[in-house]
Write an enzyme that holds these catalytic residues in place. Structure first.
Site, short mmCIF file in Angstrom:
data_model
loop_
_atom_site.label_atom_id
_atom_site.label_comp_id
_atom_site.label_asym_id
_atom_site.label_seq_id
_atom_site.Cartn_x
_atom_site.Cartn_y
_atom_site.Cartn_z
N ASP A 1 1.02 -1.51 -1.09
CA ASP A 1 -0.32 -0.74 -0.60
C ASP A 1 0.02 -2.56 0.15
O ASP A 1 0.18 -3.29 -0.25
CB ASP A 1 -1.44 -0.95 -1.93
CG ASP A 1 -1.17 0.42 -2.67
OD1 ASP A 1 -0.84 1.02 -1.84
OD2 ASP A 1 -1.39 0.34 -4.32
N ASP B 1 -1.66 6.76 0.23
CA ASP B 1 -2.97 7.42 -0.21
C ASP B 1 -4.05 7.87 0.77
O ASP B 1 -5.08 8.89 -0.01
CB ASP B 1 -3.29 5.52 -1.25
CG ASP B 1 -2.56 5.18 -1.75
OD1 ASP B 1 -1.38 5.71 -2.33
OD2 ASP B 1 -2.69 3.88 -2.01
#
Length: 163
Positions: free
Chosen positions: A122, A140
């Site tokens: 991330d 995401d």
């Protein structure tokens, strides 16, 4: 819905979109892993920064304590379910078909991370002085936007059926 067929209702255009999205997702994550320092904020704008972290769970670090293979299995089940929905959704549902392709691409991108890195990479952080949103990635975003598109398509189809 319109009689015009959505390009994403056909396997080839959907698969090409998924492959392009996967390649982009993985290239960005590789660059992040190689060049972005771990747990250091790199501000881009006053409320947006790059921030590399490793997510052991699913979206927004949910289920971070779950076993890695459970997470992989869950993501594979989601991909299978979305493929099933995609096949059952009529070809006039343009927005939903794009949403299905986005969800599949995002889920596969995060599955690949689990196998390549042992975690999901991330790197996007929205924040203020007193608040910050969960760190996330392109995969995401694809999943979230894809789900939103399916929701919008359902609303539009419902309204059209009442007209």
């Amino acid at each position: 819905m319109s009689e015009f067929l959505s390009p994403f209702s056909r396997p080839l255009p959907a698969a090409l979109f998924i492959v392009v999205a996967l390649v982009l997702d993985q290239v960005i994550k590789l660059a992040v892993e190689l060049y972005l320092p771990l747990h250091e904020i790199v501000p881009l704008t006053p409320m947006l920064a790059l921030y590399r972290t490793h997510n052991l769970g699913v979206a927004f670090s949910m289920l971070a304590d779950a076993h890695g293979w459970f997470i992989v299995g869950l993501r594979i089940a989601i991909v299978a379910f979305v493929l099933w929905l995609w096949r059952r959704t009529g070809p006039g549902h343009h927005i939903a078909h794009l949403g299905f392709a986005m969800i599949i691409a995002g889920a596969l991108g995060n599955i690949i991370d689990r196998f390549v890195y042992g975690h999901v990479v991330d790197y996007v952080l929205f924040y203020t002085q007193t608040w910050s949103f969960a760190v996330f990635n392109l995969a995401d975003s694809l999943i979230t936007i894809g789900a939103g598109l399916i929701f919008i398509d359902e609303i539009l189809a419902h309204r059209a059926s009442k007209a």
